[in-house]
Design an enzyme around this catalytic site. Structure first.
Site, PDB file in Angstrom:
ATOM      1  N   CYS A 301       7.188  41.220  98.061  1.00 38.32           N
ATOM      2  CA  CYS A 301       6.643  41.967  96.922  1.00 38.32           C
ATOM      3  C   CYS A 301       6.968  41.313  95.583  1.00 38.32           C
ATOM      4  CB  CYS A 301       7.109  43.416  96.948  1.00 38.32           C
ATOM      5  SG  CYS A 301       8.890  43.642  97.098  1.00 38.32           S
ATOM      6  N   ASP A 425       0.937  47.832  92.298  1.00 39.89           N
ATOM      7  CA  ASP A 425       1.839  47.816  93.448  1.00 39.89           C
ATOM      8  C   ASP A 425       1.521  46.638  94.364  1.00 39.89           C
ATOM      9  OD1 ASP A 425       3.442  48.376  95.639  1.00 39.89           O
ATOM     10  OD2 ASP A 425       3.113  50.536  95.490  1.00 39.89           O
ATOM     11  N   HIS A 427       2.707  46.058  97.243  1.00 34.73           N
ATOM     12  CA  HIS A 427       2.928  46.392  98.651  1.00 34.73           C
ATOM     13  C   HIS A 427       1.631  46.730  99.386  1.00 34.73           C
ATOM     14  CE1 HIS A 427       6.732  47.322  96.502  1.00 34.73           C
ATOM     15  NE2 HIS A 427       7.277  46.751  97.562  1.00 34.73           N
TER      16      HIS A 427
END
Length: 468
Positions: A301, A425, A427
């Protein structure tokens, strides 16, 4: 050429003109004179009755210099140009600027874009004359180049086809003048560099500007021309507004690399009492898990957040090198002495400090580090974060515990202290589906409860280089 406003309709006219020039001398003055005469001939062509403008994806064809002749015949010179929209048979509606999204999107006041094709009639009415052939033996040079014409003009809802044609022909003529200047300025012997028009969206109230550069000449060799442009438009000398990477990307043109750009633009700003919105400036690519055939789910990440930041510096013209891969990031950390050689090819995590080191090693970019001992303190950092986006405008990488995210902006109230964070994000593991990404919150506004109240966080705030 300057388009002063982004409201109304943008007419984008593209096509090719052939530059053919016969040189019988190597004298610089006479060569330049011959080339200038050729450009003057081209300017005469775009003002002649043979010039034709075809509205893309429609049956509408316009002869702007033939008493504004238009087909279909129900369209007249006094027809509002915006009415041409009804003749366009396109699957997608192109919007100049932000597009409205579904559910979470907001309607934009940005201008729509109508694309036109420039053509030239090659036949003339009347009887044909018999050809006459002559032969002359002499030393000479024949210069030939295809000029990629690309003009953009703005029209209002009250402008007719006649008004639009006048502006389009004026824009073509002006662009040929700019191409002539660039051609003569960068000519080497009898070698011509093809002039290349690019559009740049400048801060309000300037709007869209078209600039002509010599193709094949690196940005580093065009600094003098960029300085002249900064002076002309009274722009600061610490931001590269006119590098090629900053060229405006029209919505109908797909990015070849497949990455989504600026997914946050379709989001509605949250309501914060007496709050202001502070956002990332410019364009970035959304980098997340599983892209590029790399299975980094669970460990990459921070690498992806770093790639998003690197893409920002690349697409703002600060850096020409491609976005670094995971291995290139790892090798950079080995090169600066932060990691052992065995780190390259591993699945070890990195954090904000490593992101800072890589940005400095690969891009020469310095960063500030903000340390937060626990997530509950992030709510008090509104002033610092707002000031960062106001002055630097770069994406922020935030790492805490085992998670990393990218902060793209904040909505913050100086009086109440209320704050919301715009989070990208890394992820996410799905396809490049803008609606899924925004509807599911992979790019979205988050409250202070998004952060773990007991975890520590380090924020890497990249600083914008001061260059033209």
């Amino acid at each position: 050429m300057v388009v002063p406003s982004l409201t109304g309709t943008i007419l984008r006219l593209r096509g090719q003109l052939e530059l053919r020039c016969h040189l019988d001398t190597t004298d610089v003055f006479r060569m330049h004179k011959a080339i200038s005469e050729t450009f003057e001939t081209l300017r005469s062509q775009v003002k002649s009755e043979s010039c034709v403008l075809a509205v893309c994806d429609s049956p509408v064809v316009i002869w702007p210099n033939k008493a504004i002749h238009v087909t279909p015949e129900v369209i007249t010179p006094d027809t509002l140009f915006e009415d041409v929209h009804q003749w366009i048979q396109s699957d997608e509606q192109e919007s100049f600027g932000k597009k409205s999204g579904k559910k979470k999107g907001r309607r934009s006041s940005a201008a729509s874009v109508i694309n036109l094709q420039l053509m030239m009639e090659v036949t003339n009415p009347g009887p044909l004359s018999a050809p006459i052939l002559t032969r002359t033996a002499q030393k000479s040079h024949f210069l030939s180049a295809t000029l990629p014409m690309d003009c953009a003009v703005c029209i209002s809802c009250d402008d007719t086809i006649r008004d639009a044609c006048e502006r389009l022909v004026e824009a073509l003529t002006h662009q040929l003048c700019e191409m002539e200047k660039v051609t003569l300025r960068h000519m080497k012997g009898t070698t011509l560099l093809v002039p290349e028009p690019l559009h740049f969206l400048l801060p309000k109230p300037i709007g869209l500007v078209t600039v002509v550069y010599p193709a094949g000449v690196a940005d580093g060799q065009l600094e003098t021309q960029r300085k002249e442009l900064h002076q002309q438009f009274e722009l600061p000398d610490d931001r590269p507004y006119f590098r090629r990477a900053n060229a405006y990307h029209f919505p109908s043109e797909a990015y070849r690399d497949g990455y989504l750009r600026n997914p946050h633009l379709v989001l509605t700003h949250p309501t914060v009492d007496d709050g202001k919105v502070y956002l990332v400036e410019g364009i970035y690519s959304y980098h997340h898990y599983m892209q590029g055939r790399i299975d980094d789910n669970g460990w990459g990440c921070a690498y992806r957040s770093l790639q998003t930041i690197c893409s920002w510096f690349q697409q703002q013209g600060f850096e020409e090198r491609p976005v670094p891969t995971h291995k290139e990031i790892q090798q950079a950390l080995v090169d600066v002495g932060d990691k052992q050689s065995s780190f390259v090819g591993s699945r070890q995590w990195i954090g904000s400090i490593e992101v800072q080191l890589v940005l400095n090693q690969l891009l020469g970019v310095t960063s500030k580090i903000m340390f937060v001992s626990q997530g509950s303190e992030l709510g008090s950092k509104g002033r610092e974060l707002a000031n960062h986006f106001l002055t630097e405008g770069t994406p922020i990488m935030i790492g805490g515990g085992v998670l990393a995210h990218t902060i793209l902006g904040v909505t913050w109230s100086e009086t109440t202290g209320q704050i919301r964070y715009l989070i990208l994000d890394p992820h996410y593991t799905g396809a490049e589906d803008l609606q899924v990404i925004t509807d599911k919150g992979w790019c979205g506004w988050k409250g202070p409860d998004f952060w773990d109240k007991t975890a520590y966080y380090n924020l890497c705030l990249p600083q914008r280089p001061k260059i033209i």
